[in-house]
Design a protein around this motif. Structure first.
Motif, mmCIF file in Angstrom:
data_model
loop_
_atom_site.group_PDB
_atom_site.id
_atom_site.type_symbol
_atom_site.label_atom_id
_atom_site.label_comp_id
_atom_site.label_asym_id
_atom_site.label_seq_id
_atom_site.Cartn_x
_atom_site.Cartn_y
_atom_site.Cartn_z
ATOM 1 N N GLY A 328 0.407 -0.873 0.264
ATOM 2 C CA GLY A 328 0.177 0.286 -0.238
ATOM 3 C C GLY A 328 1.067 1.191 -0.162
ATOM 4 N N CYS A 329 1.919 1.590 -0.758
ATOM 5 C CA CYS A 329 2.786 2.341 -0.750
ATOM 6 C C CYS A 329 3.148 2.909 -2.015
ATOM 7 C CB CYS A 329 4.416 1.842 0.361
ATOM 8 S SG CYS A 329 4.167 1.313 1.569
ATOM 9 N N SER A 330 3.825 4.580 -2.017
ATOM 10 C CA SER A 330 3.777 5.087 -3.012
ATOM 11 C C SER A 330 5.030 4.658 -3.455
ATOM 12 C CB SER A 330 3.930 6.643 -3.053
ATOM 13 O OG SER A 330 4.518 6.970 -4.183
ATOM 14 N N THR A 331 5.214 4.622 -4.999
ATOM 15 C CA THR A 331 6.203 3.954 -5.961
ATOM 16 C C THR A 331 7.977 4.898 -5.681
ATOM 17 O OG1 THR A 331 5.682 4.419 -7.511
ATOM 18 C CG2 THR A 331 4.834 2.731 -6.967
ATOM 19 N N GLY A 332 7.420 6.279 -5.575
ATOM 20 C CA GLY A 332 8.239 6.942 -5.620
ATOM 21 C C GLY A 332 8.553 7.057 -7.611
ATOM 22 N N LEU A 333 8.073 7.343 -8.151
ATOM 23 C CA LEU A 333 8.006 6.926 -9.597
ATOM 24 C C LEU A 333 7.159 8.031 -10.664
ATOM 25 C CD1 LEU A 333 8.403 3.058 -10.334
ATOM 26 C CD2 LEU A 333 10.404 4.652 -9.768
ATOM 27 N N GLY A 334 6.411 8.235 -9.775
ATOM 28 C CA GLY A 334 5.388 9.355 -10.977
ATOM 29 C C GLY A 334 4.314 8.890 -10.425
ATOM 30 N N PRO A 335 3.134 10.045 -10.767
ATOM 31 C CA PRO A 335 1.760 9.422 -10.369
ATOM 32 C C PRO A 335 1.121 8.405 -11.492
ATOM 33 C CG PRO A 335 1.899 12.231 -11.282
ATOM 34 C CD PRO A 335 3.455 11.641 -10.924
ATOM 35 N N GLU A 336 2.197 8.262 -12.923
ATOM 36 C CA GLU A 336 1.465 7.644 -13.785
ATOM 37 C C GLU A 336 1.755 5.923 -13.151
ATOM 38 O OE1 GLU A 336 5.417 9.014 -15.556
ATOM 39 O OE2 GLU A 336 4.135 9.604 -14.301
ATOM 40 N N TYR A 337 2.995 6.131 -12.570
ATOM 41 C CA TYR A 337 3.588 4.439 -12.210
ATOM 42 C C TYR A 337 2.227 4.485 -10.567
ATOM 43 C CZ TYR A 337 7.063 4.617 -14.487
ATOM 44 O OH TYR A 337 8.081 4.513 -16.510
ATOM 45 N N ASP A 338 1.977 5.174 -9.861
ATOM 46 C CA ASP A 338 1.158 4.680 -8.682
ATOM 47 C C ASP A 338 0.427 4.479 -9.139
ATOM 48 O OD1 ASP A 338 3.309 5.578 -6.918
ATOM 49 O OD2 ASP A 338 2.667 7.610 -6.700
ATOM 50 N N GLU A 339 -0.719 5.139 -10.590
ATOM 51 C CA GLU A 339 -1.721 5.046 -10.676
ATOM 52 C C GLU A 339 -2.263 3.508 -11.014
ATOM 53 O OE1 GLU A 339 -5.274 6.543 -14.489
ATOM 54 O OE2 GLU A 339 -3.487 7.488 -14.290
ATOM 55 N N ILE A 340 -1.318 2.715 -11.798
ATOM 56 C CA ILE A 340 -1.209 1.493 -12.296
ATOM 57 C C ILE A 340 -0.925 0.763 -10.671
ATOM 58 C CG2 ILE A 340 -0.212 -0.323 -13.198
ATOM 59 C CD1 ILE A 340 1.965 1.866 -14.834
ATOM 60 N N ILE A 341 0.207 1.262 -9.444
ATOM 61 C CA ILE A 341 -0.624 0.295 -8.708
ATOM 62 C C ILE A 341 -1.751 0.414 -7.799
ATOM 63 C CG2 ILE A 341 0.431 0.032 -6.501
ATOM 64 C CD1 ILE A 341 2.313 -0.620 -8.417
ATOM 65 N N ASP A 342 -2.277 1.602 -7.877
ATOM 66 C CA ASP A 342 -3.173 2.195 -7.104
ATOM 67 C C ASP A 342 -4.861 1.528 -7.597
ATOM 68 O OD1 ASP A 342 -2.257 3.413 -5.918
ATOM 69 O OD2 ASP A 342 -3.312 5.538 -6.952
ATOM 70 N N ASN A 343 -4.678 0.910 -8.947
ATOM 71 C CA ASN A 343 -5.177 0.497 -9.785
ATOM 72 C C ASN A 343 -5.847 -0.536 -9.951
ATOM 73 O OD1 ASN A 343 -6.498 2.598 -11.450
ATOM 74 N ND2 ASN A 343 -5.326 2.466 -12.862
ATOM 75 N N ASN A 348 -7.845 -6.140 -6.717
ATOM 76 C CA ASN A 348 -7.720 -6.829 -5.682
ATOM 77 C C ASN A 348 -7.165 -6.205 -4.110
ATOM 78 O OD1 ASN A 348 -7.170 -8.800 -7.609
ATOM 79 N ND2 ASN A 348 -6.120 -7.288 -8.688
ATOM 80 N N PRO A 349 -8.678 -6.198 -3.682
ATOM 81 C CA PRO A 349 -7.941 -4.885 -2.349
ATOM 82 C C PRO A 349 -8.048 -5.992 -1.265
ATOM 83 C CG PRO A 349 -10.470 -6.140 -2.950
ATOM 84 C CD PRO A 349 -10.064 -6.526 -4.129
ATOM 85 N N ASP A 350 -8.040 -7.412 -1.298
ATOM 86 C CA ASP A 350 -7.360 -8.523 -0.733
ATOM 87 C C ASP A 350 -5.561 -8.231 -0.300
ATOM 88 O OD1 ASP A 350 -7.723 -9.354 -3.344
ATOM 89 O OD2 ASP A 350 -7.463 -12.000 -2.952
ATOM 90 N N PHE A 351 -4.872 -7.656 -1.449
ATOM 91 C CA PHE A 351 -3.734 -8.656 -1.978
ATOM 92 C C PHE A 351 -3.459 -7.052 -0.510
ATOM 93 C CE2 PHE A 351 -3.188 -9.773 -6.321
ATOM 94 C CZ PHE A 351 -4.193 -10.782 -5.952
ATOM 95 N N LEU A 352 -3.739 -6.546 -0.521
ATOM 96 C CA LEU A 352 -3.733 -5.391 0.489
ATOM 97 C C LEU A 352 -3.230 -5.498 2.226
ATOM 98 C CD1 LEU A 352 -2.074 -2.421 1.061
ATOM 99 C CD2 LEU A 352 -4.892 -1.259 1.419
ATOM 100 N N THR A 353 -1.931 -5.774 2.366
ATOM 101 C CA THR A 353 -1.628 -6.288 4.135
ATOM 102 C C THR A 353 -1.462 -5.223 5.035
ATOM 103 O OG1 THR A 353 0.881 -6.993 3.228
ATOM 104 C CG2 THR A 353 -1.301 -8.873 3.033
ATOM 105 N N ASP A 354 -1.818 -5.427 6.783
ATOM 106 C CA ASP A 354 -1.436 -4.502 7.123
ATOM 107 C C ASP A 354 -1.690 -3.049 7.497
ATOM 108 O OD1 ASP A 354 -0.968 -4.806 9.457
ATOM 109 O OD2 ASP A 354 1.983 -4.201 9.170
ATOM 110 N N LYS A 355 -2.643 -2.805 8.250
ATOM 111 C CA LYS A 355 -2.292 -1.638 8.340
ATOM 112 C C LYS A 355 -3.173 -0.739 7.602
ATOM 113 C CE LYS A 355 0.593 -1.379 12.085
ATOM 114 N NZ LYS A 355 0.182 -2.159 13.071
ATOM 115 N N LEU A 356 -4.601 -1.218 7.665
ATOM 116 C CA LEU A 356 -5.443 -0.565 6.402
ATOM 117 C C LEU A 356 -5.867 0.840 6.189
ATOM 118 C CD1 LEU A 356 -7.373 -3.941 5.726
ATOM 119 C CD2 LEU A 356 -5.350 -3.496 4.713
ATOM 120 N N ASN A 357 -6.320 1.434 8.074
ATOM 121 C CA ASN A 357 -6.745 2.607 7.657
ATOM 122 C C ASN A 357 -5.195 3.464 7.604
ATOM 123 O OD1 ASN A 357 -5.233 1.641 10.240
ATOM 124 N ND2 ASN A 357 -6.618 3.293 11.542
ATOM 125 N N MET A 358 -4.174 3.569 7.193
ATOM 126 C CA MET A 358 -2.853 3.941 7.457
ATOM 127 C C MET A 358 -3.276 4.670 6.073
ATOM 128 S SD MET A 358 -0.092 2.229 9.849
ATOM 129 C CE MET A 358 1.257 3.365 10.082
#
Length: 535
Positions: A328-343, A348-358
């Motif tokens: 659930g972290c930012s890649t630091g590579l720019g908005p276009e890369y972070d958008e791919i990860i966010d999508n 697949n919301p079950d892939f995210l692990t630990d501290k979901l509210n942070m």
């Protein structure tokens, strides 16, 4: 077992394909390396050449994680050192293969004294008058305070072994999941649970990894016969269930709570096992307690465990796509890369692990995110690694490709990876076998002079304990919570930054750490004092 049942369990009880061995044996460490193209530099770094030899030798041994048989007799600690023929170093490395080739013993049957597989020795401190005190300290190995492996099982344990090692009525089947190191941890616990229940263990089944689509079998990665021989005095291991044991419907146990004790295991399953003669477990990750009786902790260690021209650093760089999705972290590579990860994360919301509210920022400052290539490069430089240091990169394909790797390449140009070192097409058969590729990374990382992970996880913990076990090789664990704010402080000078980094990591460079200092520490990461004692 019927064909349908076997397919559902993803049966791994098969013989190895002879053509697979033929391909491996065709790879010789003395083969002519591939020619460099006109655009490539013809000057090969000695590190690259020799690591290439070692990686090729790896294929000759059908890799990895080969388990070495250890006597069940009580052995005094002084008799067990990483250089001893009976040293309980259970994970395969390349030295015995190299010895076998050089002494023309390749076709002889291995014996207890000749089959020991241990990492090649570290180089010690670099002999150079040009090194600063910080640079010399970076390569210096910890002394280990006299702690060496000692797996002296108790008399009661050894008495019970004569019965358990002959068990032919009760069987445990375990389906393990995840990547190589997660699978490895579950295999360790499967052996311990089989011992607790006094059952024979069927060679574990590797579940198809839903992220990578890896269909590797146990025998693709581990040496099955060595696995059996290693454990022959602890647990009986068989390749498949006998025909007398059919798998009943709805028989898979996958609801085991976390961190259960041996008493809980026996109370819950022993009667069922005695009645039916069979148990099938799935999802063992972190189910067994980290705090076990001494003999079972030693059994854990027993299951679980490059000399080159110049020292080298191994980095486990965790910047693959799936890591960014799961953390659930930012890649630091720019908005276009972070958008791919966010999508990907939204689908697949079950892939995210630990501290979901942070938030992402809070998650990073809490140390829950991998360090970027830039942060790793700055940390290495601050701790005393020179720009000409040889660096081996372990891990999967970085998300963002060359853009993600550019910061570290600019600061440490002498970088190698298995893909860079392999000859053309050599890794092709294994591109859909991430567990096999991870095994190569494990061997090269184990034998490095310095190991540094960019993030926690199973590989980091396994490497921490294994490096202690084979001679206290330097392991640097980044203190992310204390250092991350410094990366963003533009007012701090480089000299001050370096000084602070050295202080933060003064006691995180491989010195002996006791498992009993903190509750629930894993004995595989902290083998002292259960599996190592003072010489």
């Amino acid at each position: 077992m019927g064909k349908t049942t076997s397919r559902n369990l993803k049966n791994s009880f098969i013989t190895l394909n002879p053509s697979f061995f033929s391909n491996l044996l065709a790879v010789s460490p003395f083969s002519t390396p591939k020619k460099t193209s006109r655009n490539q530099s013809p000057n090969l770094n000695p590190l690259f050449f020799i690591i290439s030899i070692l990686i090729l030798s790896t294929f000759l041994g059908i890799f990895i994680l080969t388990f070495y048989p250890i006597s069940q007799n009580s052995i005094p600690c002084s008799a067990l050192s990483p250089s001893s023929p009976l040293s309980p170093i259970l994970l395969a490395s390349l030295s015995s293969i190299w010895k076998a080739q050089s002494s023309t013993l390749l076709h002889e049957n291995p014996s207890l004294s000749s089959s020991t597989m241990v990492p090649l020795p570290p180089h010690g401190i670099i002999q150079s008058h040009n090194l600063s005190a910080e640079e010399r300290e970076f390569w210096e190995q910890p002394n280990g305070e006299g702690y060496k492996p000692c797996l002296d099982f108790s008399l009661d344990y050894r008495k019970l072994s004569s019965k358990i090692s002959k068990e032919k009525r009760k069987f445990l089947v375990v389906v393990v999941s995840g990547g190589l190191n997660q699978q490895r941890n579950q295999i360790v616990d499967a052996v311990v649970i089989a011992r607790i229940l006094e059952a024979a263990l069927v060679v574990p089944v590797l579940q198809v990894n839903r992220i990578w689509g890896d269909e590797s079998e146990f025998s693709d990665i581990f040496d099955v016969e060595h696995f059996k021989k290693t454990l022959q005095a602890d647990v009986r291991v068989v390749s498949s269930l006998p025909s007398t044991h059919l798998v009943p419907k709805q028989s898979i146990e996958n609801q085991i709570p976390f961190h259960v004790s041996p008493l809980w295991i026996r109370a819950r399953f022993l009667h069922q096992l005695n009645e039916e003669g069979l148990l099938i477990f799935k999802g063992l990750d972190s189910r067994l307690s980290k705090n076990l009786p001494p003999d079972l902790q030693k059994l854990r260690c027993k299951v679980a465990r490059m000399w080159i021209e110049g020292p080298y650093i191994a980095l486990h760089l965790r910047i693959e796509k799936d890591v960014w999705v799961r953390t659930g972290c930012s890649t630091g590579l720019g908005p276009e890369y972070d958008e791919i990860i966010d999508n990907e994360r939204l689908s697949n919301p079950d892939f995210l692990t630990d501290k979901l509210n942070m938030t992402q920022s809070a998650r990073r400052l809490a140390g829950l995110c991998p360090l970027s290539a830039l942060e790793i490069a700055r940390l290495l430089k601050a701790l005393g690694a020179r720009s000409d240091a040889r660096v081996y990169i372990a891990g999967g394909e970085p998300f963002g490709g060359s853009r993600a790797m550019q910061p570290i390449l600019e600061r440490f140009p002498n970088i190698a990876s298995k893909e860079m070192l392999a000859r053309e097409g050599e890794l092709t058969p294994y591109m859909n076998r991430p567990s096999v590729l991870a095994a190569i990374d494990y061997i090269v990382s184990l034998s490095s002079d310095v190991f540094l992970p960019s993030h926690g996880g199973n590989m980091g913990r396994a490497m921490q304990g294994h490096r202690a076990y084979v001679g206290h090789r330097k392991y640097i664990k980044p203190n992310k919570r204390m250092m991350l704010h410094l990366f963003e402080d533009e007012s701090i000078s480089e000299e001050e930054f370096n000084t602070v980094m050295q202080k933060l990591h003064k006691y995180s460079k491989g010195q002996v750490q006791f498992r009993n200092n903190k509750f629930d520490r894993d004995v595989l990461a902290y083998p002292v004092p259960e599996c190592m004692c003072k010489h």
